[in-house]
Write a protein that holds these residues in place. Structure first.
Motif, PDB file in Angstrom:
ATOM      1  N   ILE A 121     -33.474  73.079  20.127  1.00  0.00           N
ATOM      2  CA  ILE A 121     -32.745  72.176  21.016  1.00  0.00           C
ATOM      3  C   ILE A 121     -32.030  72.971  22.102  1.00  0.00           C
ATOM      4  O   ILE A 121     -31.782  72.449  23.185  1.00  0.00           O
ATOM      5  N   GLU A 122     -31.718  74.230  21.833  1.00  0.00           N
ATOM      6  CA  GLU A 122     -31.028  75.062  22.828  1.00  0.00           C
ATOM      7  C   GLU A 122     -31.839  75.143  24.117  1.00  0.00           C
ATOM      8  O   GLU A 122     -31.360  74.818  25.194  1.00  0.00           O
ATOM      9  N   GLU A 123     -33.081  75.580  24.013  1.00  0.00           N
ATOM     10  CA  GLU A 123     -33.917  75.724  25.212  1.00  0.00           C
ATOM     11  C   GLU A 123     -34.234  74.369  25.832  1.00  0.00           C
ATOM     12  O   GLU A 123     -34.259  74.234  27.058  1.00  0.00           O
ATOM     13  N   CYS A 124     -34.454  73.367  24.994  1.00  0.00           N
ATOM     14  CA  CYS A 124     -34.756  72.034  25.503  1.00  0.00           C
ATOM     15  C   CYS A 124     -33.566  71.497  26.295  1.00  0.00           C
ATOM     16  O   CYS A 124     -33.726  71.012  27.424  1.00  0.00           O
ATOM     17  N   ALA A 125     -32.368  71.598  25.739  1.00  0.00           N
ATOM     18  CA  ALA A 125     -31.165  71.095  26.405  1.00  0.00           C
ATOM     19  C   ALA A 125     -30.902  71.852  27.708  1.00  0.00           C
ATOM     20  O   ALA A 125     -30.513  71.242  28.709  1.00  0.00           O
ATOM     21  N   GLU A 126     -31.116  73.148  27.694  1.00  0.00           N
ATOM     22  CA  GLU A 126     -30.908  73.928  28.925  1.00  0.00           C
ATOM     23  C   GLU A 126     -31.824  73.440  30.040  1.00  0.00           C
ATOM     24  O   GLU A 126     -31.407  73.333  31.190  1.00  0.00           O
ATOM     25  N   GLU A 127     -33.052  73.145  29.707  1.00  0.00           N
ATOM     26  CA  GLU A 127     -33.980  72.634  30.727  1.00  0.00           C
ATOM     27  C   GLU A 127     -33.579  71.230  31.167  1.00  0.00           C
ATOM     28  O   GLU A 127     -33.595  70.909  32.346  1.00  0.00           O
ATOM     29  N   SER A 133     -30.737  69.993  31.333  1.00  0.00           N
ATOM     30  CA  SER A 133     -29.479  70.016  32.099  1.00  0.00           C
ATOM     31  C   SER A 133     -29.728  69.932  33.608  1.00  0.00           C
ATOM     32  O   SER A 133     -28.836  69.568  34.365  1.00  0.00           O
ATOM     33  N   ALA A 134     -30.940  70.234  34.044  1.00  0.00           N
ATOM     34  CA  ALA A 134     -31.275  70.169  35.470  1.00  0.00           C
ATOM     35  C   ALA A 134     -31.513  68.731  35.948  1.00  0.00           C
ATOM     36  O   ALA A 134     -31.570  68.489  37.157  1.00  0.00           O
ATOM     37  N   LEU A 135     -31.649  67.802  35.028  1.00  0.00           N
ATOM     38  CA  LEU A 135     -31.901  66.414  35.419  1.00  0.00           C
ATOM     39  C   LEU A 135     -30.636  65.770  35.977  1.00  0.00           C
ATOM     40  O   LEU A 135     -29.558  65.915  35.412  1.00  0.00           O
ATOM     41  N   GLN A 136     -30.817  65.052  37.074  1.00  0.00           N
ATOM     42  CA  GLN A 136     -29.717  64.318  37.680  1.00  0.00           C
ATOM     43  C   GLN A 136     -30.249  62.983  38.178  1.00  0.00           C
ATOM     44  O   GLN A 136     -31.392  62.886  38.617  1.00  0.00           O
ATOM     45  N   ALA A 137     -29.378  61.992  38.105  1.00  0.00           N
ATOM     46  CA  ALA A 137     -29.739  60.667  38.606  1.00  0.00           C
ATOM     47  C   ALA A 137     -28.454  59.915  38.926  1.00  0.00           C
ATOM     48  O   ALA A 137     -27.414  60.158  38.308  1.00  0.00           O
ATOM     49  N   ARG A 138     -28.547  59.003  39.869  1.00  0.00           N
ATOM     50  CA  ARG A 138     -27.382  58.235  40.309  1.00  0.00           C
ATOM     51  C   ARG A 138     -26.664  57.563  39.137  1.00  0.00           C
ATOM     52  O   ARG A 138     -25.439  57.555  39.062  1.00  0.00           O
ATOM     53  N   PHE A 139     -27.429  57.006  38.199  1.00  0.00           N
ATOM     54  CA  PHE A 139     -26.832  56.314  37.054  1.00  0.00           C
ATOM     55  C   PHE A 139     -26.799  57.176  35.793  1.00  0.00           C
ATOM     56  O   PHE A 139     -26.463  56.699  34.727  1.00  0.00           O
ATOM     57  N   GLY A 140     -27.175  58.429  35.917  1.00  0.00           N
ATOM     58  CA  GLY A 140     -27.073  59.353  34.797  1.00  0.00           C
ATOM     59  C   GLY A 140     -28.364  59.580  34.042  1.00  0.00           C
ATOM     60  O   GLY A 140     -29.425  59.087  34.401  1.00  0.00           O
ATOM     61  N   VAL A 141     -28.213  60.374  32.996  1.00  0.00           N
ATOM     62  CA  VAL A 141     -29.322  60.728  32.109  1.00  0.00           C
ATOM     63  C   VAL A 141     -28.941  60.230  30.721  1.00  0.00           C
ATOM     64  O   VAL A 141     -27.928  60.647  30.162  1.00  0.00           O
ATOM     65  N   LEU A 142     -29.746  59.322  30.183  1.00  0.00           N
ATOM     66  CA  LEU A 142     -29.474  58.729  28.873  1.00  0.00           C
ATOM     67  C   LEU A 142     -30.545  59.149  27.881  1.00  0.00           C
ATOM     68  O   LEU A 142     -31.696  59.353  28.269  1.00  0.00           O
ATOM     69  N   ALA A 143     -30.154  59.222  26.616  1.00  0.00           N
ATOM     70  CA  ALA A 143     -31.110  59.610  25.579  1.00  0.00           C
ATOM     71  C   ALA A 143     -30.875  58.832  24.294  1.00  0.00           C
ATOM     72  O   ALA A 143     -29.762  58.384  24.017  1.00  0.00           O
ATOM     73  N   ALA A 156     -25.104  66.475  19.867  1.00  0.00           N
ATOM     74  CA  ALA A 156     -23.992  67.248  20.432  1.00  0.00           C
ATOM     75  C   ALA A 156     -24.470  68.195  21.528  1.00  0.00           C
ATOM     76  O   ALA A 156     -23.827  68.323  22.575  1.00  0.00           O
ATOM     77  N   ARG A 157     -25.613  68.829  21.307  1.00  0.00           N
ATOM     78  CA  ARG A 157     -26.121  69.776  22.310  1.00  0.00           C
ATOM     79  C   ARG A 157     -26.542  69.032  23.576  1.00  0.00           C
ATOM     80  O   ARG A 157     -26.303  69.504  24.688  1.00  0.00           O
ATOM     81  N   LEU A 158     -27.158  67.881  23.426  1.00  0.00           N
ATOM     82  CA  LEU A 158     -27.540  67.087  24.598  1.00  0.00           C
ATOM     83  C   LEU A 158     -26.297  66.641  25.365  1.00  0.00           C
ATOM     84  O   LEU A 158     -26.250  66.733  26.599  1.00  0.00           O
ATOM     85  N   LYS A 159     -25.287  66.181  24.655  1.00  0.00           N
ATOM     86  CA  LYS A 159     -24.034  65.767  25.302  1.00  0.00           C
ATOM     87  C   LYS A 159     -23.404  66.930  26.058  1.00  0.00           C
ATOM     88  O   LYS A 159     -22.822  66.737  27.127  1.00  0.00           O
ATOM     89  N   SER A 160     -23.525  68.136  25.510  1.00  0.00           N
ATOM     90  CA  SER A 160     -22.902  69.305  26.142  1.00  0.00           C
ATOM     91  C   SER A 160     -23.500  69.636  27.505  1.00  0.00           C
ATOM     92  O   SER A 160     -22.875  70.336  28.297  1.00  0.00           O
ATOM     93  N   VAL A 161     -24.704  69.129  27.793  1.00  0.00           N
ATOM     94  CA  VAL A 161     -25.316  69.370  29.106  1.00  0.00           C
ATOM     95  C   VAL A 161     -25.297  68.114  29.968  1.00  0.00           C
ATOM     96  O   VAL A 161     -26.022  68.017  30.961  1.00  0.00           O
TER      97      VAL A 161
END
Length: 173
Positions: A113-119, A121-131, A147-152
């Protein structure tokens, strides 16, 4: 006194054994080919498609909302960080209003999840990134992955909803 089996007379033993052997061989070859496809081709296949979805009673302020949807990233032994980075680059080029990530961020190894979350983290959108988490995430370490996803900056929806609001209109996610 037992009667002779009429089927046995029509199907000699050697023919039966040869047929069974051929079927087993074909199954082994087919199974090996399917396993090779699942391990070598499918994890590297990236598909981009565009769909228009009609939502009854969607507020006019949300008409034309664009959503990038990434799913089944499966960071692990079969899917490289580079593949995930490529998916993120493609999604970012679409300039979506919302990014939705629908689970299976890792495959078996929760440390990936470390490498996945780091990648991601580059996603951006007007209404956000949801998972939301997928079954592979739930089977390993759901709290750690969330927790790791929330951290990015990813908003993780677990047993809850969220309203997307624009111009007085709402769309519940």
């Amino acid at each position: 006194m037992s009667r002779p089996d009429p089927l046995a007379a029509r199907l000699p033993r050697r023919r039966v054994l040869a047929t069974v052997g051929a079927l087993l061989g074909a199954g082994a070859v087919g199974g090996t080919a399917l396993a090779a496809y699942a391990a070598k081709v499918e994890p590297r296949r990236l598909s981009v498609s565009h769909r228009q979805v009609a939502i009854p009673r969607l507020p006019a302020s949300l008409d034309g909302l664009s959503i990038a949807h990434l799913s089944d990233l499966h960071a692990g032994q079969y899917v490289s960080r580079g593949h995930i980075a490529n998916a993120v680059r493609i999604a970012a080029k679409l300039n979506p209003d919302l990014v939705v990530l629908t689970g299976d961020f890792i495959y078996r190894d929760p440390t990936r999840i470390e490498e996945c979350a780091e990648e991601l983290s580059a996603l951006q959108a007007r209404f956000g990134v949801l998972a939301v988490l997928g079954n592979h995430d739930i089977w390993t370490d759901p709290a750690g992955i969330a927790a790791r996803l929330k951290s990015v900056g990813v908003i993780v929806l677990r047993d809850r909803t969220m309203a997307l609001e624009a111009g007085g209109g709402k769309l519940w996610l």
